[in-house]
Write a protein that holds these residues in place. Structure first.
Motif, PDB file in Angstrom:
ATOM      1  N   UNK A 129       0.856  -1.181   0.000  1.00 21.72           N
ATOM      2  CA  UNK A 129       0.000   0.000   0.000  1.00 21.72           C
ATOM      3  C   UNK A 129       0.890   1.228   0.000  1.00 21.72           C
ATOM      4  N   UNK A 130       0.555   2.173  -0.863  1.00 24.38           N
ATOM      5  CA  UNK A 130       1.337   3.397  -0.962  1.00 24.38           C
ATOM      6  C   UNK A 130       0.448   4.585  -0.620  1.00 24.38           C
ATOM      7  N   UNK A 131       0.900   5.376   0.349  1.00 19.19           N
ATOM      8  CA  UNK A 131       0.178   6.608   0.691  1.00 19.19           C
ATOM      9  C   UNK A 131       1.123   7.788   0.509  1.00 19.19           C
ATOM     10  N   UNK A 132       0.603   8.856  -0.094  1.00 20.15           N
ATOM     11  CA  UNK A 132       1.384  10.080  -0.226  1.00 20.15           C
ATOM     12  C   UNK A 132       0.666  11.217   0.486  1.00 20.15           C
ATOM     13  N   UNK A 133       1.436  12.056   1.146  1.00 21.74           N
ATOM     14  CA  UNK A 133       0.887  13.178   1.908  1.00 21.74           C
ATOM     15  C   UNK A 133       1.562  14.476   1.467  1.00 21.74           C
ATOM     16  N   UNK A 134       0.767  15.546   1.424  1.00 24.27           N
ATOM     17  CA  UNK A 134       1.334  16.882   1.227  1.00 24.27           C
ATOM     18  C   UNK A 134       0.752  17.790   2.299  1.00 24.27           C
ATOM     19  N   UNK A 135       1.610  18.482   3.008  1.00 27.19           N
ATOM     20  CA  UNK A 135       1.178  19.359   4.099  1.00 27.19           C
ATOM     21  C   UNK A 135       0.280  18.603   5.087  1.00 27.19           C
ATOM     22  N   UNK A 136       0.622  17.381   5.356  1.00 30.28           N
ATOM     23  CA  UNK A 136      -0.120  16.605   6.338  1.00 30.28           C
ATOM     24  C   UNK A 136      -1.416  16.013   5.820  1.00 30.28           C
ATOM     25  N   UNK A 137      -1.758  16.289   4.572  1.00 28.60           N
ATOM     26  CA  UNK A 137      -3.015  15.793   4.008  1.00 28.60           C
ATOM     27  C   UNK A 137      -2.728  14.621   3.079  1.00 28.60           C
ATOM     28  N   UNK A 138      -3.512  13.567   3.230  1.00 28.91           N
ATOM     29  CA  UNK A 138      -3.326  12.405   2.349  1.00 28.91           C
ATOM     30  C   UNK A 138      -3.829  12.755   0.957  1.00 28.91           C
ATOM     31  N   UNK A 139      -2.945  12.650  -0.041  1.00 30.78           N
ATOM     32  CA  UNK A 139      -3.338  13.001  -1.408  1.00 30.78           C
ATOM     33  C   UNK A 139      -3.409  11.768  -2.304  1.00 30.78           C
ATOM     34  N   UNK A 140      -2.882  10.657  -1.842  1.00 26.82           N
ATOM     35  CA  UNK A 140      -2.941   9.448  -2.665  1.00 26.82           C
ATOM     36  C   UNK A 140      -2.932   8.222  -1.770  1.00 26.82           C
ATOM     37  N   UNK A 141      -3.825   7.312  -2.057  1.00 25.18           N
ATOM     38  CA  UNK A 141      -3.819   5.999  -1.405  1.00 25.18           C
ATOM     39  C   UNK A 141      -4.042   4.981  -2.505  1.00 25.18           C
ATOM     40  N   UNK A 142      -3.072   4.110  -2.714  1.00 23.34           N
ATOM     41  CA  UNK A 142      -3.210   3.142  -3.802  1.00 23.34           C
ATOM     42  C   UNK A 142      -2.483   1.852  -3.468  1.00 23.34           C
ATOM     43  N   UNK A 143      -2.888   0.792  -4.119  1.00 20.58           N
ATOM     44  CA  UNK A 143      -2.164  -0.481  -4.025  1.00 20.58           C
ATOM     45  C   UNK A 143      -1.169  -0.518  -5.166  1.00 20.58           C
ATOM     46  N   UNK A 144       0.094  -0.713  -4.843  1.00 23.58           N
ATOM     47  CA  UNK A 144       1.091  -0.882  -5.894  1.00 23.58           C
ATOM     48  C   UNK A 144       0.820  -2.216  -6.589  1.00 23.58           C
ATOM     49  N   UNK A 145       1.184  -2.295  -7.865  1.00 21.99           N
ATOM     50  CA  UNK A 145       0.963  -3.556  -8.580  1.00 21.99           C
ATOM     51  C   UNK A 145       2.298  -4.183  -8.919  1.00 21.99           C
ATOM     52  N   UNK A 146       2.299  -5.513  -9.027  1.00 18.09           N
ATOM     53  CA  UNK A 146       3.516  -6.228  -9.410  1.00 18.09           C
ATOM     54  C   UNK A 146       3.670  -6.138 -10.921  1.00 18.09           C
ATOM     55  N   UNK A 147       4.883  -5.995 -11.383  1.00 16.02           N
ATOM     56  CA  UNK A 147       5.056  -5.951 -12.830  1.00 16.02           C
ATOM     57  C   UNK A 147       6.501  -5.817 -13.196  1.00 16.02           C
TER      58      UNK A 147
END
Lengths: 223, 189
Positions: free
Chosen positions: A205-223
């Motif tokens: 699971x990958x989460x990205x935050x900017x200024x403390x706010x979650x801007x992306x939540x995604x499952x990385x895929x194998x490839x």
């Protein structure tokens, strides 16, 4: 995790004493020795060597293992063969299988050439761990060294089938967008290629935050 | 596979739950996805004129990041193919993979490198082959040149040419999804 690291550290210190004497000894002049540290709760130390039982230069066809730490390589595992899909050629399929913690651990050396140069063979490894239908994980593309000298093998880092793991984060820009990749790595440099739990693929699971706010939540895929 | 996001600076959290066998693994960190600025582009282009090989090499590496400025960058990369240093020529071919459409317009030049005489290094030929395999769009002419080069290649070049040819074939006809796992893992070997 800290407890495991402590146990692994202690085992790593003690392990040089754990290369066993083998009364029969290897057949091949190019037999290579290895050590494995397998599992998570109580890691199991396995020592052994890969041998050319038909003679030097005839091809590696068996592993001789000390699974119980009694100093004897008394477990023989013969390698099978696999067929190259491109030309139908039969090749040895070197695998070492270990049962530990209710799991099947398999070290896969299919894409390695063990023939040593100056006593050292570079090997490409993969490994899997399976617990019935419940759990499966496959790690690929690790690099390790095998040694013809048992003492050199004993002094080298063991191949670790299990933790500790680290995430490798890759980033780059392409045009006006950024690209982020996440890979779970083991201590051998292997990357998690696939994991399944109860038949479902599990990925990071990958989460990205900017200024403390979650801007992306995604499952990385194998490839 | 990479995840595409807008450029910028981010805090990052990665995790995977592999309980009960391998446990839960977490990672916290920060990443910086910033587009190289126009000022850097101007600096790198100027550095390509340096008499110091390492300066030219360092500049070339960064020029991979300006695909939207291909009109300016690509002719400079083409000029690098005339550099006296074989490493620069080889690297320029590698950087050009970031400009596949413009490179495709110069197909004959790269086929010429691929089929060049002994004055062209193996690495240059291999990089030219990989660049050809990355062209957008793919073309039959390029495919034929790659296949022929592979058929005629000596051992020092064969493995890398095979990779380029397979790359080209995959782009022309993607592999069967059933075979994908195995193919992907082999290419990582």
């Amino acid at each position: 995790m800290r407890g495991f690291a402590l146990v692994a550290g202690i085992l790593s210190i003690l392990a040089p004493l754990a290369i066993a004497d083998d009364p029969a000894g290897p057949v091949s002049d190019n037999a290579v020795y290895l050590r494995l540290l397998v599992g998570i709760g109580k890691p199991m130390l396995v020592t052994g060597y890969l041998d050319e039982t038909k003679g030097t230069g005839k091809g590696y066809d068996a592993a001789f293992l000390d699974l119980d730490g009694d100093g004897k390589f008394e477990t023989r595992q013969d390698f099978g063969t696999y067929t190259l899909p491109t030309n139908g050629e039969e090749r040895p399929d070197p695998k070492i299988r270990i049962q530990h913690e209710d799991c099947d651990w398999v070290l896969d050396l299919r894409y390695s050439r063990f023939t040593p140069v100056d006593g050292v063979a570079q090997a490409s490894i993969r490994w899997t761990v399976t617990r019935g239908e419940e759990f499966y994980a496959w790690f690929i593309n690790g690099r390790v060294k095998f040694h013809t000298d048992p003492e050199a093998a004993a002094a080298a880092e063991p191949i670790r089938m299990g933790p500790p793991f680290t995430f490798k984060i890759g980033t780059r820009t392409e045009g006006r967008q950024g690209l982020v990749s996440v890979g779970l790595m083991d201590m051998n440099g292997c990357t998690l290629r696939l994991a399944r739990q109860d038949g479902q693929v599990v990925s990071p699971t990958l989460k990205l935050f900017q200024d403390g706010t979650e801007v992306l939540l995604t499952q990385a895929s194998y490839g | 596979m990479p995840v595409a996001v807008p450029t910028g600076r981010y805090d990052l959290e990665a995790s995977i739950d592999l309980k009960p066998v391998l446990g839960r693994i977490e990672h916290l960190g920060a990443i910086d996805l910033v587009i190289p600025s126009k000022k850097i582009l101007e600096e790198r282009l100027a550095q390509l004129e340096s008499g110091i090989v390492n300066t030219r090499r360092a500049a070339l590496v960064d020029l991979r990041h300006f695909p939207e400025d291909g009109e300016t960058v690509f002719p400079k990369l083409m000029a690098c193919l005339e550099d006296e240093d074989a490493g620069i020529r080889m690297l320029a071919l590698s950087v050009m993979t970031a400009y596949p459409t413009r490179a495709a317009e110069q197909a004959d030049r790269f086929i010429g490198i691929l089929t060049g005489d002994e004055s062209v290094s193996t690495s240059e030929k291999a990089n030219a082959a990989y660049l050809l395999s990355r062209f957008a769009p793919v073309s039959e002419k390029v495919g034929a040149a790659l296949e022929q080069a592979l058929a005629e290649a000596d051992d020092s070049l064969k493995t890398r040419l095979k990779y380029a040819v397979e790359n080209y074939r995959r782009r022309v006809a993607p592999p069967d999804p059933e075979e994908r796992d195995d193919e992907a893992s082999k290419s990582e070997e």
